[in-house]
Design an enzyme around this catalytic site. Structure first.
Site, short mmCIF file in Angstrom:
data_model
loop_
_atom_site.label_atom_id
_atom_site.label_comp_id
_atom_site.label_asym_id
_atom_site.label_seq_id
_atom_site.Cartn_x
_atom_site.Cartn_y
_atom_site.Cartn_z
N GLY A 184 0.77 -1.23 0.00
CA GLY A 184 0.00 0.00 0.00
C GLY A 184 0.80 1.29 0.00
O GLY A 184 0.32 2.32 0.47
N SER A 185 2.02 1.25 -0.58
CA SER A 185 2.80 2.50 -0.56
C SER A 185 2.15 3.60 -1.40
O SER A 185 2.18 4.78 -1.02
CB SER A 185 4.25 2.24 -1.01
OG SER A 185 4.31 1.96 -2.39
N ARG A 218 -6.54 -7.95 -8.32
CA ARG A 218 -7.63 -8.80 -8.82
C ARG A 218 -8.18 -8.18 -10.10
O ARG A 218 -8.35 -6.95 -10.18
CB ARG A 218 -8.78 -8.91 -7.80
CG ARG A 218 -8.37 -9.39 -6.43
CD ARG A 218 -7.71 -10.74 -6.44
NE ARG A 218 -8.54 -11.80 -6.99
CZ ARG A 218 -8.10 -13.01 -7.32
NH1 ARG A 218 -6.82 -13.30 -7.18
NH2 ARG A 218 -8.91 -13.92 -7.79
N LEU A 276 -11.12 -7.19 -12.37
CA LEU A 276 -12.52 -6.86 -12.08
C LEU A 276 -13.40 -7.20 -13.28
O LEU A 276 -12.99 -7.04 -14.43
CB LEU A 276 -12.64 -5.37 -11.75
CG LEU A 276 -11.90 -4.95 -10.47
CD1 LEU A 276 -11.77 -3.43 -10.38
CD2 LEU A 276 -12.62 -5.49 -9.23
N HIS A 314 -0.55 1.68 -13.09
CA HIS A 314 0.07 0.50 -13.68
C HIS A 314 1.56 0.78 -13.89
O HIS A 314 1.92 1.86 -14.38
CB HIS A 314 -0.60 0.16 -15.02
CG HIS A 314 -0.04 -1.08 -15.63
ND1 HIS A 314 -0.36 -2.34 -15.17
CD2 HIS A 314 0.83 -1.26 -16.65
CE1 HIS A 314 0.30 -3.24 -15.89
NE2 HIS A 314 1.03 -2.60 -16.80
N THR A 319 -11.42 0.82 -17.69
CA THR A 319 -12.50 0.35 -18.57
C THR A 319 -12.50 -1.17 -18.47
O THR A 319 -11.59 -1.76 -17.88
CB THR A 319 -12.26 0.79 -20.03
OG1 THR A 319 -11.05 0.19 -20.48
CG2 THR A 319 -12.16 2.30 -20.15
N LEU A 337 -8.46 -4.90 -19.59
CA LEU A 337 -7.38 -4.84 -18.60
C LEU A 337 -6.29 -3.85 -19.01
O LEU A 337 -5.77 -3.91 -20.12
CB LEU A 337 -6.75 -6.24 -18.43
CG LEU A 337 -5.61 -6.33 -17.42
CD1 LEU A 337 -6.14 -6.16 -16.01
CD2 LEU A 337 -4.86 -7.65 -17.56
N THR A 386 9.06 5.00 -7.09
CA THR A 386 9.21 6.39 -6.61
C THR A 386 8.50 7.36 -7.58
O THR A 386 7.95 8.37 -7.14
CB THR A 386 10.69 6.80 -6.46
OG1 THR A 386 11.32 6.77 -7.73
CG2 THR A 386 11.42 5.89 -5.49
C1 GAR Z 1 2.77 -0.80 -7.73
O1 GAR Z 1 3.99 -0.83 -8.40
C2 GAR Z 1 1.62 -0.76 -8.73
O2 GAR Z 1 1.89 0.00 -9.86
C3 GAR Z 1 1.49 -2.22 -9.06
O3 GAR Z 1 1.64 -2.88 -7.82
C4 GAR Z 1 2.51 -2.11 -6.98
C5 GAR Z 1 1.82 -1.91 -5.66
O4 GAR Z 1 2.66 -1.30 -4.73
N1 GAR Z 1 0.22 -2.49 -9.65
C6 GAR Z 1 0.03 -3.43 -10.57
O5 GAR Z 1 0.90 -4.16 -10.97
C7 GAR Z 1 -1.40 -3.54 -11.06
N2 GAR Z 1 -1.51 -4.50 -12.11
P1 GAR Z 1 2.06 -0.62 -3.42
O6 GAR Z 1 1.14 -1.65 -2.77
O7 GAR Z 1 3.27 -0.37 -2.56
O8 GAR Z 1 1.34 0.63 -3.82
#
Ligand code: GAR
Length: 195
Positions: free
Chosen positions: A12-13, A91, A93, A109, A141, A144, A172
């Site tokens: 969750g950063s 996940r 959707l 992404h 949308t 994916l 970052t």
């Molecule tokens: C992030 O790099 C995000 O872009 C990626 O997961 C990581 C989550 O990091 N998302 C995907 O790959 C979505 N397909 P976080 O939990 O530290 O925010």
């Protein structure tokens, strides 16, 4: 004031950066952090920041995505969000869920879309010999990692980069991009951000 719910699956950063950004004259406030994993580290961090949390464990639904989403909709609709941010939500959707929040759901992404939708984006960028990498925030949308781009941030690929080293550099950039895009989106301003 816009109400923002954030969906996470892991640390969750990005979620933390979004929550921290929503203070002062920001046009939005966080109302819920929800996860498909009750043990997602980001949930405890959200609680520590005083944001309500909810967890709906997708594993209990044995691949029935629609049933999982119906359960997730309970706490989500209770929170009455105007904007839904996917932040490391892993996940896929269903179109039904996406259409319910069409025009209100953002995703980050870790690639410069349309390059590398899906997983393993950093390894794929390195394999392709790309000189730069980055991240994209887009409207969700039913397709994916598709949908109108709201912003992108670029970083260089450096000699000797591993997927992990590149992922850290891109992350970052994600932390700068997502709050900037959310602020602009919540304010109802058009146009895209490029960092
Ligand atoms: C992030 O790099 C995000 O872009 C990626 O997961 C990581 C989550 O990091 N998302 C995907 O790959 C979505 N397909 P976080 O939990 O530290 O925010």
């Amino acid at each position: 004031m816009k109400r923002v719910a954030i969906l996470i699956s892991g640390g969750g950063s990005n979620m933390i950066r979004l929550v921290e950004s929503m203070t002062g004259d920001h046009p939005a406030r966080p109302v819920l952090i929800a996860s498909n994993d009750p043990f997602a580290a980001g949930l405890a961090k959200a609680e520590a920041m005083g944001v309500p949390t909810a967890a709906v464990d997708h594993r209990g639904f044995r691949g029935d995505r629609a049933a999982f989403e119906a359960a997730l909709l309970g706490p989500l609709l209770d929170a009455r969000p105007d904007i839904l941010c996917l932040a490391g939500f892993m996940r896929i959707l269903t179109p039904g869920f996406v259409e319910r929040f069409q025009g209100q759901m953002l995703n980050i992404h870790p690639s410069l879309l349309p390059k590398y939708p899906g997983l393993h984006t950093h390894a794929r960028a390195l394999e392709a010999g790309d000189a730069e990498a980055g991240c994209t925030v887009h409207l969700v949308t039913p397709v994916l990692d598709d949908g109108p781009v709201l912003g992108q941030a670029r970083v260089p690929v450096l000699a000797g980069d591993t997927p992990d080293a590149l992922a850290a550099r891109v992350l970052t950039a994600e932390h700068r991009l997502y709050p900037a895009v959310l602020r602009r989106f919540a304010a109802g301003q058009a146009g895209r951000i490029d960092l």
